[in-house]
Design an enzyme around this catalytic site. Structure first.
Site, mmCIF file in Angstrom:
data_model
loop_
_atom_site.group_PDB
_atom_site.id
_atom_site.type_symbol
_atom_site.label_atom_id
_atom_site.label_comp_id
_atom_site.label_asym_id
_atom_site.label_seq_id
_atom_site.Cartn_x
_atom_site.Cartn_y
_atom_site.Cartn_z
ATOM 1 N N LYS A 36 28.327 -12.328 -1.211
ATOM 2 C CA LYS A 36 29.419 -13.094 -1.793
ATOM 3 C C LYS A 36 30.417 -13.509 -0.705
ATOM 4 C CE LYS A 36 30.334 -11.591 -5.873
ATOM 5 N NZ LYS A 36 30.806 -10.509 -6.774
ATOM 6 N N ARG A 88 36.392 -7.847 -5.707
ATOM 7 C CA ARG A 88 34.990 -7.897 -6.142
ATOM 8 C C ARG A 88 34.072 -7.241 -5.112
ATOM 9 N NH1 ARG A 88 33.962 -13.432 -9.146
ATOM 10 N NH2 ARG A 88 36.107 -14.017 -9.531
ATOM 11 N N GLY A 136 24.284 -2.121 -11.394
ATOM 12 C CA GLY A 136 24.716 -0.727 -11.351
ATOM 13 C C GLY A 136 25.939 -0.530 -10.490
ATOM 14 N N MET A 143 29.963 -1.516 -9.314
ATOM 15 C CA MET A 143 31.190 -2.070 -9.853
ATOM 16 C C MET A 143 31.278 -3.531 -9.452
ATOM 17 S SD MET A 143 35.032 -1.147 -9.057
ATOM 18 C CE MET A 143 35.509 -2.821 -8.703
ATOM 19 N N ARG A 179 25.905 -19.377 -4.640
ATOM 20 C CA ARG A 179 24.724 -18.725 -4.041
ATOM 21 C C ARG A 179 23.506 -19.589 -4.356
ATOM 22 N NH1 ARG A 179 24.834 -13.807 -8.439
ATOM 23 N NH2 ARG A 179 24.488 -15.164 -10.218
ATOM 24 N N HIS A 193 -6.897 2.133 -17.385
ATOM 25 C CA HIS A 193 -8.167 1.411 -17.277
ATOM 26 C C HIS A 193 -8.040 0.028 -17.895
ATOM 27 C CE1 HIS A 193 -12.226 0.269 -18.657
ATOM 28 N NE2 HIS A 193 -12.590 0.776 -17.499
ATOM 29 N N ARG A 211 -21.113 -7.455 -7.455
ATOM 30 C CA ARG A 211 -21.410 -6.066 -7.830
ATOM 31 C C ARG A 211 -22.720 -6.033 -8.583
ATOM 32 N NH1 ARG A 211 -15.275 -6.027 -9.176
ATOM 33 N NH2 ARG A 211 -16.096 -8.035 -9.800
ATOM 34 N N SER A 233 -16.207 -5.143 5.001
ATOM 35 C CA SER A 233 -15.373 -5.580 3.883
ATOM 36 C C SER A 233 -14.623 -4.352 3.397
ATOM 37 C CB SER A 233 -16.248 -6.165 2.780
ATOM 38 O OG SER A 233 -15.441 -6.560 1.701
ATOM 39 N N THR A 237 -10.590 -1.618 -0.837
ATOM 40 C CA THR A 237 -9.294 -0.948 -0.830
ATOM 41 C C THR A 237 -9.076 -0.076 -2.063
ATOM 42 O OG1 THR A 237 -8.367 -3.016 -1.655
ATOM 43 C CG2 THR A 237 -8.145 -2.571 0.685
ATOM 44 N N ASN A 238 -9.844 -0.296 -3.144
ATOM 45 C CA ASN A 238 -9.681 0.598 -4.296
ATOM 46 C C ASN A 238 -10.127 2.005 -3.924
ATOM 47 O OD1 ASN A 238 -9.099 -1.802 -5.513
ATOM 48 N ND2 ASN A 238 -10.895 -1.847 -6.825
ATOM 49 N N ASP A 239 -11.369 2.117 -3.465
ATOM 50 C CA ASP A 239 -11.861 3.445 -3.095
ATOM 51 C C ASP A 239 -11.092 4.011 -1.909
ATOM 52 O OD1 ASP A 239 -14.206 4.825 -4.462
ATOM 53 O OD2 ASP A 239 -14.811 2.743 -4.544
ATOM 54 N N CYS A 241 -12.292 -6.765 -0.302
ATOM 55 C CA CYS A 241 -12.790 -7.128 -1.629
ATOM 56 C C CYS A 241 -12.290 -6.181 -2.702
ATOM 57 C CB CYS A 241 -14.318 -7.201 -1.640
ATOM 58 S SG CYS A 241 -15.114 -5.629 -1.306
ATOM 59 N N TYR A 261 -11.001 -13.034 5.793
ATOM 60 C CA TYR A 261 -10.901 -13.525 4.416
ATOM 61 C C TYR A 261 -10.454 -12.428 3.464
ATOM 62 C CZ TYR A 261 -15.356 -11.185 3.411
ATOM 63 O OH TYR A 261 -16.325 -10.245 3.252
#
Lengths: 895, 895
Positions: free
Chosen positions: A22, A91, A100, A102, A332, A448, A576, A782, A785-787, A850, A870
């Protein structure tokens, strides 16, 4: 000596670290010569010193005194004087806007004496007492911590049904007295009459509010450092409530909702800012303001043009007119809807205010996603049943069904369906594929249902806990409302709403554009929609031009591949093959698993061969000319057999009834043999290939035969073979030998040359750590990243959600699910290690990702940064990944 | 120009890289002036060049010619001459001795002409034709690749029942002709008559044998590089089969079986080396050789002394006497039994040949382990039932029992028991604790039974697949033999043998010494045993003096702790508090889990408090003055509840019978609620602490109260609190706050000062990767290498074994289970990263390891190298860890 205080004439919009957002913008506007009431900013540095020591720096008091003196001299009035007093607003203003904290105390400087001076100066007693009343109320609440209800309640009692404007000066004087008493009663002290004490206390209250629990939690979630502190802006008061030639308003340089070009805003005559917020009176539109006060209005329009040209973006401005004089109180860069973001960015390019690169950096993948979801026909009637979590956005409507089989059955009849379950598991996959949307009573945003639905681009509302789902009776109820199989319901995955009734769902114009091209989308569009679609096309095209990352799709069938290609996929990054064994193929793979001799197994495998070959023929044909990465079988084999516990119960029940079945017993024996206590950590991926003779060979042969057949026909088939779950170079070495042999066999049989890249998933920490060794055997990596997330953290996606994800978000261990946005600190390190070591050994190693994260807007930036070639993601995420890859390439802020 | 060939007079025992082991030792003996037949060595470098190019280097041929010329000149005879021909042996000799490689061709140089010259020179036609026969047989087999059966079969046919010695010269000439024909028939070529061609072909055959599949597999398993190559030793033949004044033998400078001081050996008159191997005639002991040929014998004894003094170790020597002249053909440092290793090392120190450091480096932890196992009374009668896998060594005898309850029951009556199961799971733990040994029908060396048994030091035979175990009928059968509950059986965990009958088992003297001290053990020992025990004491004491690593034990009870302390543990590195919730405590923890309200849970927790406190009082008292690391609850809660599948079946059966039970339904609901698809990756460790209010607090309070109570009594209690399964610093931060609060509470209640170290397990890859952040919250790290191995590789210990461990060993992916010996390449990297980053942030960070690997002889060296402060292992492994830590400190070879 440190400067703790800066007048608005110092600093500019880039001083946010020191002056807060501000304060920096007030300084900028002042610098531009716009009419800003004079004032000064107490720096974030002062706040940090105060918070560290528990007391403000001694020099600060002096510097505030001097700044106040300058202000008083400039205006020729003194703070809290009994004659024409100077009043100020106080302010908060941190670098990042933050709920949150003032916010504001207005009218600081009023007391039992200066109120008379104000009355005389304004020539309005009622105004003066009302201003005092407002000060007491705000100060009491935000500085002294009195419950606001206390004031509201007393005010209501005294008004006795009258509106604010019906109150006389005397009435308000009475309110003032009552509020002062209430402050003594509830805060245990008198309201400070000393104007300077009011100012100092307000400043300290702003400082202290930096550390409220709500502010801390917000910062932790948004990853804002705790040690920034907030600035405090002290500004001479101007009044919009000094009669009909005064007023206050908010305006935008363009429409933040639609993005339409032009200026938009509200003006409320004879009012202060808080009256606008309260919404008791209807404000005027800007063109009405033009008529009411053409001078101020014209000044405002000039200022808006100036600001927009200067900020080169949509500006959001607060202003006040005091007896015909315009003042700008704040500006702003304005928030906007996704559609507005795209349209405004394109407009500013047309207006030559920004470049295409800048325009691209002004929109985000997250916004883009919002534009792609189907929409409910806004005219349709609906009844809200309940609200769950907005797990996967979009709008879906259809018949309620309560299990996977029913979903498939109704869908086969051409009826769109919503699959309603208590919670989903992998057995529900076919139903989820068949359904337009998924609704569950349990589970959060990483359950899931949520994860799979997001992955497939299905709309999903989950954790609708009010909903009592009875899968046996095939109905659900929430409070008074209920629905049964076949009833029409609708779910809004962007809000979590669940509706009863027939509500039409229409494709969004942006998704029409993505799927069918610019011409089709434009033919159907009205002017506004047309502008949006053109803006999207322009920015996406630019992203494609600048990005280095290629974007592939995860796809398991010809149909998936076709859709992905239409959405701009430059190949398949993950096919897959296990998905090819579902449905009516399940019997074939079951035969392989249940085979009791090598001959039986070979026979069963050979029956799978033509089926797999046909799968690959279709997929490779659809993606002719583009790479298709085919992952060999990954999941544990028991996933193709019935659930162990269910089968145990079935057999036990049959035994009790004296009806045992030999088939079930044989099946149970196989299930028991394959049972694992932690299947995620068991016989999967490359381990299957090494342990089950012939399984991977069958798949490789199918790929090789399909490729040879297509190439003979002149179709440019470009498969890549990917080995999953490799932990050591030796595993890959052994499987690679097998692959090379089979490919050579097929090449010899068909009399053709046949080679294609062989690579591996990097989805175990050990694979990343030994990437140099593994790179000797792999032409590409490749990242799964999940596992990799599962093993690096040591928790499984399913179990995390069920047991402790909510707690972890609450406590700030996670700021976002590590399965949604890549955990760069942990998992990211392993990726960096693997990239460095892999490329160190084999400089031309091709690298991709992947996992789910490949389509996550934030994570795409990381993958760009570490130098992958990629990303691969669900087809519907491909446009988002293209956009973000472009943004990453030009160094935009993530997300 | 490269020297490819060296006469024996060049080089010494340290030239193994170039000359191979055999060649280096031949050179060394020649250098010492010992009687070695002259010859030369073709280097490993020549082999590498040959293998790389597929043809020997051109200079090699010339150099062999020149070496041969020197040899001929020195001996005054020419290779394959028709008059008194020079014959040579051709032997392989790699740096490391290696099965699967071609070994030897003797008598190279004989052909149809020189055989007559040999006959004349030896004055023995029969000898000459027999020598030719031997050459054809060896050359045919090893150089030309003819199946040895072909020669054996033909030889037998021609002997027609007569022994070798009954054959006349003419008979043997006939054999020679037959063998030459067989070579033509089976090798497709004539036996080469040119002596030089014989030599060259033999040399190439040795080179080629470096790459036989068996040799390659062996090298992969032993981690011997594939590019070393082998040397070839060409040596003038001497003959032990030239009549009664000739002979051949093998001798050792000390007894390699017992370690007894003195010389041992065998001598076979009138024989060649292969006759000794064939074992058809009984050789003479060395003192009989003394009488037979005092001169040669005396020369041999002098040479042995010389060699032992020179090599400063037990030497193993091959020798031949040719017509009264002693020749040494080979020597090497001799293999020995564990007991011999310890005794000889101590003897050599006494004889001032080696230092104590050297002595320590001559024994291994693996050998030490062998000395600690109980032994069967050798005189006892026994019947072999079947043989399984030797899973955890030792000898155990007792009553057969078929479930955990029976094991506990019989053991409580003072009867030692052997727990017999198809396979074991965590429910069998109490039974395994109660049992003297464990026998399973299924599972390999890393099955639950094997791992747990090894961890507890219980004898175990697993995977006895012939054994049909019927737990319901409480009996087992293998073929004709069977036994039932209460029958006496015995298992040998070092051989896998399973016996019927009452066989006494006695403690080994070394384990008596370890448990009860030197005096007790010496009091019972005979002279030989006494020497062994003293040697062990001496080397172990020295290891304690030199080691840097401290050694702690994993112990969960006062009794465990007492045993561990007696075995030299310097603290408890891991107290698994979950073991305190087994048995009759299970009801208490079940109440916590089944609690439906916070009040119910608090009540249940408060009942656990005194029980836990008592546990810690006992443990801390036993370990007074030493650190005790207490790990807060780690396993998923459902481990304390009944098995889900069993319960589902039970409830289903009851339903079918119309006998549903409310208790079972409630239990089932809880089990279902806690069910996880991958419990290893679920709600465990610190996650439990964050999700289940009060659980960790209870445990910390129990520790704090016990500590305060003991310290008040003057007992030096030194607990350390360890938080398991931390993946992010925030998790530890939150739990640490809670711990500090509880400890402060207890300190305030008791009016004492109370602080102790708080640390964490490092058992997830993410913890290792973010160790710098975690170190801010932890005073110590303890590496949980079991879980770290599981997550780094992405496989669980249980599931690995069941599904693919055997295949992986076979295929060379593993050379040893990564759960037994630390995988330094993968998991080790994470440990190094964590050590570096943790110490980087907090230089005084205390570091230890408490996984299975802490007691593994090989892994201890790694932990020393990376700079840990201590290892912690099962009590019975403590002495091994002490020994290996000492060996690591002086830089001994691992293991």
């Amino acid at each position: 000596m440190t400067d703790w205080v800066f007048d608005f004439v110092h600093g500019d919009k880039d001083s946010k670290d020191l002056l807060g957002g501000k304060g920096a913008n007030l300084a900028e506007m002042t610098r531009l010569g716009l009419p800003v009431p004079p004032g000064f900013t107490i720096t974030t540095e002062a706040c940090r010193a105060y918070l560290a020591d528990g007391v403000e720096p001694s020099a600060l008091r002096v510097q505030v005194t001097m700044a106040l003196r300058r202000l008083e001299n400039q205006l020729g009035r003194r703070l809290g004087d009994v004659v024409d007093p100077l009043l100020v607003s106080v302010r908060s203003g941190a670098k990042f806007s933050m709920p949150g904290m003032m916010e504001t105390v207005l009218n600081v400087g009023l007391n039992d004496y200066s109120v008379a001076g104000l009355a005389e100066a304004a020539n309005d007693k009622r105004f003066a007492w009302d201003s005092y009343r407002r000060l007491l109320q705000m100060f009491g609440r935000t500085v002294l911590g009195v419950d606001p209800e206390v004031f509201d309640h007393a005010f209501s009692a005294l008004k006795d049904g009258r509106s604010d404007t019906d109150l006389s000066a005397d009435d308000l004087r009475e309110v003032v007295q009552r509020f002062k008493d209430l402050i003594v009663e509830h805060a245990g002290r008198e309201f400070p009459q000393d104007p300077r004490e009011q100012l100092d206390m307000s400043m300290r209250a702003v400082f202290d509010s930096w550390n409220t629990p709500r502010a801390r939690i917000y910062r932790r979630r948004e990853r804002i450092p705790h040690d920034l502190g907030t600035a405090v802006n002290v500004c001479a008061m101007v009044f919009g409530n000094l009669g009909e030639t005064s007023g206050t308003g908010v305006c935008f340089t363009r429409d933040p909702a639609s993005g339409r070009c032009g200026v938009y805003g509200d003006y409320l005559p004879n009012a202060q800012g808080e009256d606008v917020v309260a919404g008791t009176r209807t404000p005027l539109a800007l063109d009405e303001f033009d008529k009411l006060d053409p001078t101020s209005s014209q000044q405002l329009r000039t200022a808006m043009r100036r600001l927009e040209t200067h900020y080169r973006d949509l500006c959001d401005i607060e202003f006040t007119v005091e007896r015909g004089k315009l003042w700008l109180l704040q500006t702003r860069v304005g928030k906007r809807t996704p559609a507005a973001a795209f349209r405004i960015a394109a407009q500013l390019v047309d207006e030559q205010l920004i470049t295409l690169d800048e325009a691209l950096s002004r929109v985000t993948g997250q916004q883009f996603v919002q534009l792609m979801f189907p929409q409910f026909d806004p005219k349709a009637e609906r009844t809200l049943v309940t609200t769950g979590l907005a797990a996967s956005p979009g709008a879906a409507a259809g018949r309620a069904v309560f299990d996977s089989a029913a979903a498939v059955e109704w869908a086969a009849r051409g009826e769109p369906v919503i699959l309603v379950r208590r919670e989903t598991n992998p057995d529900d996959l076919e139903g989820m594929i068949a359904a337009a949307g998924v609704l569950t009573a349990r589970g959060g945003k990483t359950s899931h249902a949520a994860v799979v639905a997001r992955g497939m681009g299905r709309t999903c509302v989950c954790g609708a806990e009010e909903l009592d789902v009875d899968p046996v009776a095939r109905k659900a109820r929430a409070g008074e409302l209920s629905f049964a199989e076949g009833d029409r319901i609708a779910i809004d995955g962007s809000t979590g709403a669940v509706y009863l009734g027939e509500i039409a769902v229409v494709d969004s114009p942006v998704s029409r554009y993505l799927a069918e091209g610019l011409d089709v989308a434009m033919a159907e569009a009205d002017e506004e929609t047309g502008e949006l679609v053109r803006a999207v096309d322009r920015l996406l095209t630019h992203a494609d031009e600048v990005r280095r990352l290629r974007v592939r799709a995860n796809a398991d069938s010809g149909e998936d591949a076709r859709r992905a290609r239409a959405l701009g996929a430059e190949g398949i990054g993950l096919c897959r093959t296990e998905h090819m064994f579902l449905g009516d193929r399940r019997g074939l793979i079951e035969k392989v698993i249940l085979a009791e001799t090598p001959d039986e197994r070979d026979t069963a495998l050979s029956m799978l061969l033509p089926v797999q070959r046909a799968d690959f023929l279709e997929l490779l044909t659809e993606m002719a000319g583009l790479p298709v990465t085919i992952r060999l079988l990954d999941p544990p084999l028991h996933e193709f057999l019935p659930d162990r516990a269910e089968l145990l119960v079935k057999v036990a029940r049959a035994e009790e009834r004296g009806e045992s079945s030999a088939v079930d017993s044989k099946l149970l024996a196989a299930v028991e043999r394959l049972h694992e206590s932690n299947p995620m950590l068991g016989l999967r991926g490359v381990r299957l290939g090494l342990v089950v003779p012939g399984l991977f060979k069958l798949q490789v042969r199918a790929v090789a035969e399909a490729t040879a057949e297509l190439r003979a026909k002149g179709v440019e088939a470009c498969p890549e073979i990917m080995v999953p779950l490799v932990g050591s170079a030796m595993e890959l070495h052994l499987i690679r030998q097998e692959i090379v042999e089979v490919v050579a066999e097929v090449a010899a049989e068909q009399g053709v040359e046949l080679t294609f890249p062989i690579g591996t998933m990097i989805e175990l920490p050990r694979a990343a750590l030994t990437a140099d060794r593994i790179a000797e055997e792999a032409e590409f990596f490749s990242f799964g990243t999940n596992d990799l997330t599962q093993t690096t953290w040591g928790f499984s996606r399913d179990d995390v959600e069920a047991a402790f994800f909510a707690t972890y978000l609450d406590k700030g261990v996670f700021t976002v699910s590590p399965f949604e946005t890549l955990d760069e600190i942990g998992v990211g390190q392993l990726i960096e290690i693997a990239v460095e070591r892999g490329r160190g050994k084999r400089p031309d190693l091709h690298l991709g990702v992947c996992g789910e994260h490949g389509g996550d807007p934030v994570s795409v930036h990381f993958f760009h940064k570490v130098g992958l070639d990629y990303v691969s993601c669900s087809a519907f995420r491909v446009p988002v990944a293209r956009l973000e890859a472009g943004r990453a390439a030009i160094g935009s802020v993530r997300g």
